[in-house]
Design an enzyme around this catalytic site. Structure first.
Site, PDB file in Angstrom:
ATOM      1  N   SER A   1      -3.507  -5.183  -2.747  1.00 18.05           N
ATOM      2  CA  SER A   1      -4.226  -6.403  -1.899  1.00 18.05           C
ATOM      3  C   SER A   1      -4.890  -6.008  -0.377  1.00 18.05           C
ATOM      4  O   SER A   1      -5.416  -6.561  -0.613  1.00 18.05           O
ATOM      5  CB  SER A   1      -2.929  -7.452  -1.613  1.00 18.05           C
TER       6      SER A   1
ATOM      7  N   MET B   1       2.103   5.249  -2.462  1.00 15.36           N
ATOM      8  CA  MET B   1       3.460   5.705  -2.439  1.00 15.36           C
ATOM      9  C   MET B   1       3.561   7.109  -2.526  1.00 15.36           C
ATOM     10  O   MET B   1       5.302   7.106  -3.237  1.00 15.36           O
ATOM     11  CB  MET B   1       4.372   4.646  -3.033  1.00 15.36           C
ATOM     12  N   ARG B   2       2.760   8.022  -2.499  1.00 12.20           N
ATOM     13  CA  ARG B   2       3.639   9.858  -2.515  1.00 12.20           C
ATOM     14  C   ARG B   2       4.352   9.813  -1.697  1.00 12.20           C
ATOM     15  O   ARG B   2       3.217   9.563  -0.492  1.00 12.20           O
ATOM     16  CB  ARG B   2       2.984  10.260  -3.406  1.00 12.20           C
TER      17      ARG B   2
ATOM     18  N   ASN C   1      -3.177   4.715   7.754  1.00 10.29           N
ATOM     19  CA  ASN C   1      -1.909   4.320   6.942  1.00 10.29           C
ATOM     20  C   ASN C   1      -1.164   2.800   7.132  1.00 10.29           C
ATOM     21  O   ASN C   1      -1.498   2.988   8.519  1.00 10.29           O
ATOM     22  CB  ASN C   1      -0.301   5.400   6.697  1.00 10.29           C
TER      23      ASN C   1
ATOM     24  N   HIS D   1       2.085   0.471   8.078  1.00 10.25           N
ATOM     25  CA  HIS D   1       3.906   0.395   7.492  1.00 10.25           C
ATOM     26  C   HIS D   1       4.086  -0.908   7.731  1.00 10.25           C
ATOM     27  O   HIS D   1       3.369  -1.538   8.901  1.00 10.25           O
ATOM     28  CB  HIS D   1       4.257   1.809   8.108  1.00 10.25           C
TER      29      HIS D   1
ATOM     30  N   SER E   1       2.043  -2.211  11.329  1.00 17.76           N
ATOM     31  CA  SER E   1       1.295  -0.929  11.731  1.00 17.76           C
ATOM     32  C   SER E   1       0.422  -0.157  11.142  1.00 17.76           C
ATOM     33  O   SER E   1       1.091  -0.073   9.927  1.00 17.76           O
ATOM     34  CB  SER E   1       2.638  -0.170  12.612  1.00 17.76           C
TER      35      SER E   1
ATOM     36  N   GLU F   1       4.511  13.971  10.176  1.00 16.73           N
ATOM     37  CA  GLU F   1       5.715  12.929   9.789  1.00 16.73           C
ATOM     38  C   GLU F   1       5.579  11.146   9.374  1.00 16.73           C
ATOM     39  O   GLU F   1       4.895  10.786   9.835  1.00 16.73           O
ATOM     40  CB  GLU F   1       6.190  12.792  11.373  1.00 16.73           C
ATOM     41  N   LEU F   2       6.433  11.820   8.641  1.00 17.17           N
ATOM     42  CA  LEU F   2       6.727   9.934   7.449  1.00 17.17           C
ATOM     43  C   LEU F   2       7.064   9.274   8.305  1.00 17.17           C
ATOM     44  O   LEU F   2       7.666   9.094   9.112  1.00 17.17           O
ATOM     45  CB  LEU F   2       7.252  10.581   6.364  1.00 17.17           C
ATOM     46  N   ASP F   3       5.578   7.957   8.241  1.00 13.66           N
ATOM     47  CA  ASP F   3       5.793   6.791   9.304  1.00 13.66           C
ATOM     48  C   ASP F   3       5.512   7.159  11.078  1.00 13.66           C
ATOM     49  O   ASP F   3       5.900   6.444  11.387  1.00 13.66           O
ATOM     50  CB  ASP F   3       6.641   5.687   8.722  1.00 13.66           C
TER      51      ASP F   3
ATOM     52  N   GLN G   1       2.265  -9.038   5.079  1.00  7.43           N
ATOM     53  CA  GLN G   1       0.972  -8.336   3.653  1.00  7.43           C
ATOM     54  C   GLN G   1      -0.242  -9.553   4.640  1.00  7.43           C
ATOM     55  O   GLN G   1      -1.322  -8.495   4.891  1.00  7.43           O
ATOM     56  CB  GLN G   1       1.051  -8.685   2.757  1.00  7.43           C
TER      57      GLN G   1
ATOM     58  N   GLU H   1      -1.483  -7.417   7.494  1.00 12.48           N
ATOM     59  CA  GLU H   1      -1.980  -5.924   7.340  1.00 12.48           C
ATOM     60  C   GLU H   1      -3.651  -6.130   7.000  1.00 12.48           C
ATOM     61  O   GLU H   1      -3.540  -5.564   7.155  1.00 12.48           O
ATOM     62  CB  GLU H   1      -1.291  -5.568   5.884  1.00 12.48           C
TER      63      GLU H   1
HETATM   64  C1  GRF Z   1       2.118  -2.713   1.994  1.00 13.49           C
HETATM   65  O1  GRF Z   1       3.193  -3.762   2.357  1.00 13.49           O
HETATM   66  C2  GRF Z   1       1.939  -1.577   2.894  1.00 13.49           C
HETATM   67  O2  GRF Z   1       2.609  -2.389   4.180  1.00 13.49           O
HETATM   68  C3  GRF Z   1       2.870  -1.319   2.575  1.00 13.49           C
HETATM   69  O3  GRF Z   1       2.635  -0.526   0.926  1.00 13.49           O
HETATM   70  C4  GRF Z   1       2.037  -2.544   0.601  1.00 13.49           C
HETATM   71  C5  GRF Z   1       0.652  -2.391   0.080  1.00 13.49           C
HETATM   72  O4  GRF Z   1       0.330  -3.140  -1.063  1.00 13.49           O
HETATM   73  N1  GRF Z   1       2.790   0.951   2.341  1.00 13.49           N
HETATM   74  P1  GRF Z   1      -1.181  -3.699  -1.612  1.00 13.49           P
HETATM   75  O5  GRF Z   1      -0.866  -2.652  -2.857  1.00 13.49           O
HETATM   76  O6  GRF Z   1      -1.871  -3.209  -0.809  1.00 13.49           O
HETATM   77  O7  GRF Z   1      -0.994  -5.129  -1.610  1.00 13.49           O
END
Ligand code: GRF
Length: 219
Positions: free
Chosen positions: A16, A91-92, A108, A110, A137, A144-146, A172, A175
């Site tokens: 998304s 997610m890696r 990124n 988060h 954010s 350093e992770l996040d 989201q 975001e």
């Molecule tokens: C998001 O909420 C982001 O903050 C997290 O993973 C989610 C990814 O959602 N890191 P999408 O794949 O962009 O819909």
């Protein structure tokens, strides 16, 4: 006029945020030149294809270890020749060596008000702790992770009766607004990495810019 900023987007899932970045390309002045997923089934790959953008999978389970996966990922990224790499639900965990190759050129998003709630399951953890505020954010990626410097944060109030799923949906939506804006800042030359940190509008960014959905966000 300069050529638009070349952006590569890394995903693992629904995409998304990728969609929001695609929708804002013309307005913000960048171009998504490729999308890479570490999961073959990531729905975001279809979004990329629908937009006519190269969409590739580098399945981490097909590699013996993290460095081998990252070697393939790095090679794919080099072929796309991006100015900026955007992690959008990727997610890696990336190694320090990999991140160092792209210092100041990787962002990124988060789902928390960093430095609070690094890691996973942020919405449930925020609810369990009885927090009054939550949000997201956008930050530069460091080893350093996040933990890299935050550029822009979106904040929203936790409502009585909120569920983790409901909070996630509201975060989201935030975001989607914020991420495209920060990529736009880079495309427009307002945000850059200099002297080991972010600069915005000609000055070091001492603290993250803030925005709330109820207010007009800082431009
Ligand atoms: C998001 O909420 C982001 O903050 C997290 O993973 C989610 C990814 O959602 N890191 P999408 O794949 O962009 O819909």
């Amino acid at each position: 006029m300069n050529a638009p900023l070349r952006v590569a987007v890394l995903i693992s899932g629904a995409g998304s945020n990728l969609q929001a970045l695609l929708d804002a390309e013309a307005r913000e002045g960048y171009r998504v030149v490729g999308v890479v997923s570490n999961r073959p089934a990531a729905a975001g790959l279809e979004r990329a294809r629908a937009a006519g953008i190269p969409a590739l999978t580098i399945d981490h389970t097909a590699f013996a270890d993290r460095p081998a996966f990252e070697a393939a990922l790095g090679a794919a990224l080099e072929r796309l020749a991006p100015d900026l790499i955007v992690l959008a639900g990727f997610m890696r965990v990336l190694t320090a060596d990999f991140v160092a190759r792209f210092t100041g050129r990787m962002l990124n998003v988060h789902p928390s008000l960093l430095p609070a709630y690094r890691g996973l399951d942020t919405h449930a953890r925020v609810l369990a702790a009885g927090e009054r505020w939550h949000g997201c954010s956008v930050h530069f990626v460091t080893a350093e992770l996040d933990g890299g410097p935050v550029v822009l944060q979106g904040r929203l109030a936790v409502q009585p009766g909120d569920t983790a799923a409901g909070l996630q949906a509201r975060v989201q939506a935030l975001e989607h607004q914020l991420y495209a804006r920060v990529v736009g800042w880079i495309a427009q030359g307002r945000l850059r990495w200099q002297d080991a940190g972010p600069w915005l509008d000609g000055a070091p960014l001492a603290a993250p810019r803030q925005c709330e959905p109820a207010l007009a966000c800082a431009s």
